[in-house]
Motif scaffolding. Structure first.
Motif, mmCIF file in Angstrom:
data_model
loop_
_atom_site.group_PDB
_atom_site.id
_atom_site.type_symbol
_atom_site.label_atom_id
_atom_site.label_comp_id
_atom_site.label_asym_id
_atom_site.label_seq_id
_atom_site.Cartn_x
_atom_site.Cartn_y
_atom_site.Cartn_z
ATOM 1 N N GLN A 1 0.847 -1.186 0.000
ATOM 2 C CA GLN A 1 0.000 0.000 0.000
ATOM 3 C C GLN A 1 0.884 1.238 0.000
ATOM 4 O O GLN A 1 2.040 1.178 0.428
ATOM 5 N N TYR A 2 0.313 2.343 -0.476
ATOM 6 C CA TYR A 2 1.029 3.608 -0.387
ATOM 7 C C TYR A 2 0.077 4.691 0.089
ATOM 8 O O TYR A 2 -1.147 4.597 -0.083
ATOM 9 N N LEU A 3 0.648 5.684 0.722
ATOM 10 C CA LEU A 3 -0.105 6.820 1.247
ATOM 11 C C LEU A 3 0.116 8.015 0.338
ATOM 12 O O LEU A 3 1.262 8.379 0.060
ATOM 13 N N GLN A 4 -0.969 8.604 -0.135
ATOM 14 C CA GLN A 4 -0.857 9.767 -1.023
ATOM 15 C C GLN A 4 -2.062 10.672 -0.804
ATOM 16 O O GLN A 4 -3.209 10.201 -0.857
ATOM 17 N N GLY A 5 -1.798 11.941 -0.505
ATOM 18 C CA GLY A 5 -2.886 12.881 -0.281
ATOM 19 C C GLY A 5 -3.792 12.479 0.874
ATOM 20 O O GLY A 5 -5.006 12.754 0.840
ATOM 21 N N GLY A 6 -3.232 11.828 1.865
ATOM 22 C CA GLY A 6 -4.009 11.413 3.022
ATOM 23 C C GLY A 6 -4.827 10.153 2.817
ATOM 24 O O GLY A 6 -5.559 9.732 3.716
ATOM 25 N N THR A 7 -4.711 9.533 1.640
ATOM 26 C CA THR A 7 -5.471 8.327 1.317
ATOM 27 C C THR A 7 -4.540 7.141 1.131
ATOM 28 O O THR A 7 -3.480 7.261 0.507
ATOM 29 N N ILE A 8 -4.920 5.999 1.679
ATOM 30 C CA ILE A 8 -4.148 4.771 1.506
ATOM 31 C C ILE A 8 -4.662 4.036 0.269
ATOM 32 O O ILE A 8 -5.866 3.798 0.128
ATOM 33 N N LYS A 9 -3.740 3.691 -0.627
ATOM 34 C CA LYS A 9 -4.101 3.049 -1.888
ATOM 35 C C LYS A 9 -3.307 1.761 -2.061
ATOM 36 O O LYS A 9 -2.239 1.584 -1.490
ATOM 37 N N GLU A 10 -3.835 0.858 -2.879
ATOM 38 C CA GLU A 10 -3.200 -0.442 -3.107
ATOM 39 C C GLU A 10 -2.142 -0.361 -4.205
ATOM 40 O O GLU A 10 -2.255 0.430 -5.148
ATOM 41 N N CYS A 11 -1.134 -1.190 -4.089
ATOM 42 C CA CYS A 11 -0.130 -1.352 -5.137
ATOM 43 C C CYS A 11 0.537 -2.710 -4.937
ATOM 44 O O CYS A 11 0.197 -3.461 -4.022
ATOM 45 N N SER A 12 1.465 -3.039 -5.804
ATOM 46 C CA SER A 12 2.336 -4.201 -5.619
ATOM 47 C C SER A 12 3.766 -3.704 -5.618
ATOM 48 O O SER A 12 4.078 -2.682 -6.253
ATOM 49 N N PHE A 13 4.635 -4.421 -4.906
ATOM 50 C CA PHE A 13 6.042 -4.041 -4.832
ATOM 51 C C PHE A 13 6.885 -5.242 -5.241
ATOM 52 O O PHE A 13 6.842 -6.289 -4.602
ATOM 53 N N ILE A 14 7.632 -5.081 -6.328
ATOM 54 C CA ILE A 14 8.406 -6.195 -6.879
ATOM 55 C C ILE A 14 9.756 -6.338 -6.180
ATOM 56 O O ILE A 14 10.493 -5.370 -6.036
ATOM 57 N N VAL A 15 10.051 -7.546 -5.759
ATOM 58 C CA VAL A 15 11.382 -7.896 -5.244
ATOM 59 C C VAL A 15 11.802 -9.223 -5.859
ATOM 60 O O VAL A 15 10.979 -9.961 -6.398
ATOM 61 N N GLY A 16 13.072 -9.519 -5.755
ATOM 62 C CA GLY A 16 13.565 -10.825 -6.192
ATOM 63 C C GLY A 16 13.391 -11.095 -7.667
ATOM 64 O O GLY A 16 13.191 -12.258 -8.067
ATOM 65 N N ALA A 17 13.471 -10.071 -8.512
ATOM 66 C CA ALA A 17 13.382 -10.275 -9.961
ATOM 67 C C ALA A 17 14.687 -10.911 -10.433
ATOM 68 O O ALA A 17 15.730 -10.265 -10.458
ATOM 69 N N ALA A 18 14.627 -12.185 -10.803
ATOM 70 C CA ALA A 18 15.851 -12.948 -11.066
ATOM 71 C C ALA A 18 15.698 -13.868 -12.263
ATOM 72 O O ALA A 18 14.638 -14.474 -12.470
ATOM 73 N N THR A 19 16.767 -13.973 -13.034
ATOM 74 C CA THR A 19 16.818 -14.876 -14.189
ATOM 75 C C THR A 19 18.165 -15.593 -14.165
ATOM 76 O O THR A 19 19.208 -14.958 -13.947
ATOM 77 N N TYR A 20 18.147 -16.882 -14.387
ATOM 78 C CA TYR A 20 19.417 -17.611 -14.479
ATOM 79 C C TYR A 20 20.264 -17.039 -15.616
ATOM 80 O O TYR A 20 19.738 -16.649 -16.665
ATOM 81 N N ALA A 21 21.570 -16.994 -15.412
ATOM 82 C CA ALA A 21 22.482 -16.380 -16.386
ATOM 83 C C ALA A 21 22.318 -16.963 -17.786
ATOM 84 O O ALA A 21 22.423 -16.254 -18.784
ATOM 85 N N SER A 22 22.030 -18.251 -17.859
ATOM 86 C CA SER A 22 21.907 -18.924 -19.155
ATOM 87 C C SER A 22 20.682 -18.479 -19.948
ATOM 88 O O SER A 22 20.580 -18.773 -21.146
ATOM 89 N N HIS A 23 19.748 -17.753 -19.307
ATOM 90 C CA HIS A 23 18.522 -17.354 -19.987
ATOM 91 C C HIS A 23 18.322 -15.834 -20.018
ATOM 92 O O HIS A 23 17.234 -15.357 -20.329
ATOM 93 N N ARG A 24 19.363 -15.079 -19.751
ATOM 94 C CA ARG A 24 19.247 -13.631 -19.770
ATOM 95 C C ARG A 24 19.327 -13.077 -21.195
ATOM 96 O O ARG A 24 19.763 -13.765 -22.109
ATOM 97 N N LYS A 25 18.864 -11.833 -21.338
ATOM 98 C CA LYS A 25 18.875 -11.117 -22.617
ATOM 99 C C LYS A 25 18.042 -11.832 -23.680
ATOM 100 O O LYS A 25 18.371 -11.823 -24.866
ATOM 101 N N GLN A 26 16.960 -12.463 -23.213
ATOM 102 C CA GLN A 26 16.023 -13.112 -24.129
ATOM 103 C C GLN A 26 14.610 -12.538 -23.992
ATOM 104 O O GLN A 26 13.655 -13.083 -24.550
ATOM 105 N N GLY A 27 14.489 -11.448 -23.243
ATOM 106 C CA GLY A 27 13.188 -10.814 -23.075
ATOM 107 C C GLY A 27 12.296 -11.458 -22.032
ATOM 108 O O GLY A 27 11.114 -11.101 -21.921
ATOM 109 N N ILE A 28 12.844 -12.377 -21.243
ATOM 110 C CA ILE A 28 12.011 -13.113 -20.287
ATOM 111 C C ILE A 28 11.544 -12.214 -19.146
ATOM 112 O O ILE A 28 10.361 -12.216 -18.786
#
Length: 258
Positions: free
Chosen positions: A61-88
């Motif tokens: 959630q985030y607070l903006q203008g006195g209102t609490i709103k929903e969101c998502s927060f991305i962590v752990g974005a990971a790709t094995y080295a053998s599959h990088r730079k393929q648009g995954i």
């Protein structure tokens, strides 16, 4: 390649991916997967049935203008080295954005990559050299999570901030050296105060003196902070913070958290 949400049976595979890509401390890794694993919010890419890339879109959630709103927060974005730079990873980010009707946020490791995938930097802080501040002989005081959270919300009342639950605060206070005065706190990493809050001028003076006594060389703070008034504005350097898919979050403070 199949892009889909994870399931409970993916626990070990996701843990192994995170461990290999980030060379993570085993204690942190165990703690994160114990308290934050939620397969319905994890998006994976499978090739021949094997997970080769994944990200965790934590409910937030985030607070903006006195209102609490929903969101998502991305962590752990990971790709094995053998599959990088393929648009995954780009495909995973697109899947997350399509799955939710709210902003997707993150703190980037590689900012240009996320910019290319439709993310915008929402805010910045100012980095000041800590110079000319007399060190304090006082010690850091204990502070409970509720007080930290109150100070954090007050500091960011003007433009808003990503909110933190108890688990997020625990990760931060365990992962950073935390210094506290009566109405202020700082998270320290590598000799830098990477997050600072002070609710009045007295707290700002006390906090800066405490930071000086702990050999801190740099202070990151908001432009409208009480701390900024006591530091040399001409020496300030802007530091970009977190990002969002939604430009309506402009100004909202987003820092790294788990």
């Amino acid at each position: 390649m199949i892009i889909e949400r994870a399931n409970q049976e993916d626990f070990s595979s996701l843990k192994s991916l995170w461990s290999e890509v980030f060379s993570e401390d085993p204690v942190f890794l165990e703690h994160f997967f114990t308290v934050r694993f939620a397969s319905e919010h994890i998006f994976v890419a499978r090739k021949d049935g094997i997970i080769v890339s994944a990200l965790h879109a934590l409910p937030a959630q985030y607070l903006q203008g006195g209102t609490i709103k929903e969101c998502s927060f991305i962590v752990g974005a990971a790709t094995y080295a053998s599959h990088r730079k393929q648009g995954i990873m780009g495909a995973l980010l697109a899947a997350v954005k399509q799955a939710y009707n709210h902003p997707i946020t993150l703190f980037p490791a590689v900012r240009p990559f996320y910019e290319a995938n439709g993310y915008y930097t929402t805010s910045s802080v100012l980095a000041f050299p800590l110079e000319g501040i007399e060190a304090s002989s006082a010690a850091s005081i204990p502070m409970d999570i509720e007080h930290l959270d109150s100070l954090y919300r007050t500091e960011h009342a003007l433009h808003g901030c990503l909110l933190r639950d108890r688990k997020a605060w625990d990760f931060l206070t365990e992962g950073y050296q935390t210094l506290c005065v009566q109405n202020g706190y700082a998270f320290i990493s590598g000799g830098k105060a990477v997050e600072t809050c002070a609710s009045d001028e007295t707290a700002a003076k006390e906090l800066l003196a405490l930071l000086a006594s702990n050999a801190v060389t740099e202070v990151h703070t908001l432009e409208n902070s009480f701390l900024t008034r006591l530091l040399d504005r001409k020496k300030a350097v802007p530091i970009p913070m977190g990002m969002s898919t939604d430009t309506s979050m402009q100004g909202v403070y987003i820092a790294e958290q788990y």
